[in-house]
Motif scaffolding. Sequence first.
Motif, PDB file in Angstrom:
ATOM      1  N   THR A 209      15.816  73.616  26.994  1.00 38.91           N
ATOM      2  CA  THR A 209      16.080  74.349  25.748  1.00 38.91           C
ATOM      3  C   THR A 209      14.972  74.066  24.728  1.00 38.91           C
ATOM      4  N   VAL A 210      14.896  74.933  23.739  1.00 40.41           N
ATOM      5  CA  VAL A 210      13.948  74.735  22.636  1.00 40.41           C
ATOM      6  C   VAL A 210      14.224  73.374  21.993  1.00 40.41           C
ATOM      7  N   HIS A 211      15.493  73.113  21.787  1.00 34.49           N
ATOM      8  CA  HIS A 211      15.966  71.890  21.133  1.00 34.49           C
ATOM      9  C   HIS A 211      15.439  70.643  21.843  1.00 34.49           C
ATOM     10  N   GLU A 212      15.425  70.710  23.183  1.00 36.62           N
ATOM     11  CA  GLU A 212      15.006  69.533  23.955  1.00 36.62           C
ATOM     12  C   GLU A 212      13.529  69.201  23.759  1.00 36.62           C
ATOM     13  N   GLY A 213      12.760  70.182  23.240  1.00 29.99           N
ATOM     14  CA  GLY A 213      11.337  69.899  23.027  1.00 29.99           C
ATOM     15  C   GLY A 213      10.916  70.031  21.575  1.00 29.99           C
ATOM     16  N   CYS A 214      11.886  70.127  20.677  1.00 30.35           N
ATOM     17  CA  CYS A 214      11.543  70.437  19.282  1.00 30.35           C
ATOM     18  C   CYS A 214      11.079  69.203  18.508  1.00 30.35           C
ATOM     19  N   ASP A 215      10.054  69.425  17.701  1.00 25.90           N
ATOM     20  CA  ASP A 215       9.553  68.336  16.852  1.00 25.90           C
ATOM     21  C   ASP A 215      10.605  67.836  15.876  1.00 25.90           C
ATOM     22  N   ARG A 216      11.597  68.683  15.576  1.00 24.56           N
ATOM     23  CA  ARG A 216      12.617  68.319  14.577  1.00 24.56           C
ATOM     24  C   ARG A 216      13.848  67.682  15.203  1.00 24.56           C
ATOM     25  N   GLY A 217      13.804  67.461  16.531  1.00 23.13           N
ATOM     26  CA  GLY A 217      14.965  66.923  17.233  1.00 23.13           C
ATOM     27  C   GLY A 217      15.450  65.601  16.648  1.00 23.13           C
ATOM     28  N   GLY A 218      14.522  64.795  16.188  1.00 21.03           N
ATOM     29  CA  GLY A 218      14.901  63.504  15.617  1.00 21.03           C
ATOM     30  C   GLY A 218      15.755  63.671  14.370  1.00 21.03           C
ATOM     31  N   TYR A 219      15.443  64.691  13.571  1.00 20.10           N
ATOM     32  CA  TYR A 219      16.226  64.930  12.350  1.00 20.10           C
ATOM     33  C   TYR A 219      17.631  65.401  12.703  1.00 20.10           C
ATOM     34  N   TYR A 220      17.709  66.249  13.748  1.00 17.72           N
ATOM     35  CA  TYR A 220      19.034  66.713  14.207  1.00 17.72           C
ATOM     36  C   TYR A 220      19.882  65.508  14.583  1.00 17.72           C
ATOM     37  N   GLU A 221      19.279  64.638  15.373  1.00 19.13           N
ATOM     38  CA  GLU A 221      20.018  63.477  15.869  1.00 19.13           C
ATOM     39  C   GLU A 221      20.457  62.579  14.707  1.00 19.13           C
ATOM     40  N   THR A 233      13.113  68.791   7.902  1.00 23.41           N
ATOM     41  CA  THR A 233      14.258  68.393   8.719  1.00 23.41           C
ATOM     42  C   THR A 233      14.739  69.547   9.598  1.00 23.41           C
ATOM     43  N   CYS A 234      15.792  69.286  10.352  1.00 21.16           N
ATOM     44  CA  CYS A 234      16.311  70.282  11.302  1.00 21.16           C
ATOM     45  C   CYS A 234      16.829  71.537  10.577  1.00 21.16           C
ATOM     46  N   ILE A 235      16.511  72.710  11.130  1.00 23.81           N
ATOM     47  CA  ILE A 235      16.868  73.965  10.455  1.00 23.81           C
ATOM     48  C   ILE A 235      18.036  74.697  11.140  1.00 23.81           C
ATOM     49  N   VAL A 236      18.877  73.933  11.824  1.00 28.08           N
ATOM     50  CA  VAL A 236      20.010  74.578  12.507  1.00 28.08           C
ATOM     51  C   VAL A 236      20.932  75.285  11.525  1.00 28.08           C
ATOM     52  N   LYS A 237      21.107  74.728  10.335  1.00 28.06           N
ATOM     53  CA  LYS A 237      22.005  75.365   9.362  1.00 28.06           C
ATOM     54  C   LYS A 237      21.408  76.654   8.796  1.00 28.06           C
ATOM     55  N   GLY A 239      20.057  78.799  10.782  1.00 28.57           N
ATOM     56  CA  GLY A 239      20.222  79.815  11.823  1.00 28.57           C
ATOM     57  C   GLY A 239      19.477  79.532  13.113  1.00 28.57           C
ATOM     58  N   CYS A 240      18.989  78.314  13.322  1.00 27.41           N
ATOM     59  CA  CYS A 240      18.222  78.023  14.549  1.00 27.41           C
ATOM     60  C   CYS A 240      19.147  77.951  15.760  1.00 27.41           C
ATOM     61  N   TRP A 241      18.811  78.730  16.790  1.00 28.22           N
ATOM     62  CA  TRP A 241      19.596  78.768  18.029  1.00 28.22           C
ATOM     63  C   TRP A 241      19.022  77.827  19.099  1.00 28.22           C
ATOM     64  N   GLY A 242      18.028  77.022  18.720  1.00 27.85           N
ATOM     65  CA  GLY A 242      17.335  76.169  19.684  1.00 27.85           C
ATOM     66  C   GLY A 242      18.199  75.391  20.647  1.00 27.85           C
ATOM     67  N   PRO A 243      19.371  74.870  20.224  1.00 30.81           N
ATOM     68  CA  PRO A 243      20.156  74.050  21.152  1.00 30.81           C
ATOM     69  C   PRO A 243      20.633  74.792  22.396  1.00 30.81           C
ATOM     70  N   VAL A 244      20.715  76.118  22.334  1.00 36.45           N
ATOM     71  CA  VAL A 244      21.237  76.832  23.511  1.00 36.45           C
ATOM     72  C   VAL A 244      20.229  77.816  24.107  1.00 36.45           C
ATOM     73  N   CYS A 261       7.892  78.003  17.210  1.00 34.33           N
ATOM     74  CA  CYS A 261       8.769  78.438  16.102  1.00 34.33           C
ATOM     75  C   CYS A 261       9.378  77.323  15.261  1.00 34.33           C
ATOM     76  N   PRO A 262      10.379  76.542  15.779  1.00 28.69           N
ATOM     77  CA  PRO A 262      10.998  75.567  14.872  1.00 28.69           C
ATOM     78  C   PRO A 262      10.041  74.459  14.444  1.00 28.69           C
ATOM     79  N   ASN A 263       9.055  74.161  15.288  1.00 30.64           N
ATOM     80  CA  ASN A 263       8.095  73.105  14.905  1.00 30.64           C
ATOM     81  C   ASN A 263       7.435  73.420  13.570  1.00 30.64           C
TER      82      ASN A 263
HETATM   83  S1  SF4 Z   1      18.409  72.940  15.999  1.00 30.59           S
HETATM   84 FE1  SF4 Z   1      16.424  74.002  15.991  1.00 30.59          FE
HETATM   85  S2  SF4 Z   1      15.187  72.994  14.390  1.00 30.59           S
HETATM   86 FE2  SF4 Z   1      16.929  71.665  14.842  1.00 30.59          FE
HETATM   87  S3  SF4 Z   1      16.108  70.236  16.362  1.00 30.59           S
HETATM   88 FE3  SF4 Z   1      17.117  71.900  17.498  1.00 30.59          FE
HETATM   89  S4  SF4 Z   1      15.512  73.369  17.940  1.00 30.59           S
HETATM   90 FE4  SF4 Z   1      14.721  72.002  16.355  1.00 30.59          FE
END
Ligand code: SF4
Length: 320
Positions: A209-221, A233-237, A239-244, A261-263
Amino acid sequence: MNEISILWLTAGLSCDGDTIAMTAATQPSIEDVVRGAIPWIPKVTLHNPFLSIENGDEFVDIFRRGAEGKLGPFILVVEGSIPDESLAGEGYWASFGTDPDTKEPIKTCTWIDRLAPNAWAVVAAGTCSAYGGIHAMQGNPTGCMGLPDYLGWEWRSQAQIPIVCVPGCPVQPDNMMETLLYLLHMAAGRAPMIPLDESLRPRWLFESTVHEGCDRGGYYEQGEFADAYGSKTCIVKLGCWGPVVQCNVGKRGWMGGIGGCPNVGGICIGCTMPGFPDKFQPFMNQPPGSLLSSTAVMTYGKAIHALRRFTQASLNKRRT
Ligand code: SF4
Ligand code: SF4
């Protein structure tokens, strides 16, 4: 096989962005492939309307020879979604060149019908060609679709290769060229059958997934989520669909390892997925499910983060 052509048809419904993206590839570059700088692959002649020297009828003739089986082995690359011409009434949706006898435009569908049976392999470049993409969204009048829907998901080329889909809007440049390079190694008899997933994507490029390689993954965690653009920081809120979403752009970057993109602050809108765009809209909303996961992460992640800060502070000192 010592020589092979690539017939790149850009006459589907598209913005031609996949061709433009491909010119940025470096792993390998299109120049290295066509100039013979890559060992152990056949000599490649590329015919793409943006990059070819030939023009007008001279260019169309190359495709005509392919359709008549007079060109030798070729890989057919299709860019753009394929319209349903039965819905076009008196007109037509998409065409390429004209028939020398009737002077009528030759429909893109007709080209695919004539070229695909003679192709050594068929590649769908970009999401439009793979799954229909933007043009196939709900309510479109063209009834357009991707190549597997047009030719059939079980379709096989002359070399018994399924349609190879390299989605992305546009396609990530190195994903496209690396896939072509794999096929060229296959053509040289030096690689096994290309491994594809159930959506006909090269497995090694699209299994994470995008999430598994995202530079912002540490912020999500750590439960650090941005409420507005411009944050690191992580932009999931937002609208980022990276986790799936299955896409390697987070890891690979966009050009020469840079971007993705999310990087660089853009939410992932799922453009490599067959359900794009309808299933990912409205784009700017927080994806369903992410609220639950981000809430869980918020609790757990914040606690871990506090502990890590403590550990980090200690690790930044030579002695405690
Ligand atoms: S939700 Fe999006 S921005 Fe946040 S870590 Fe996952 S891929 Fe990156
Ligand atoms: S990260 Fe998301 S939006 Fe960006 S290319 Fe990959 S699937 Fe498309």
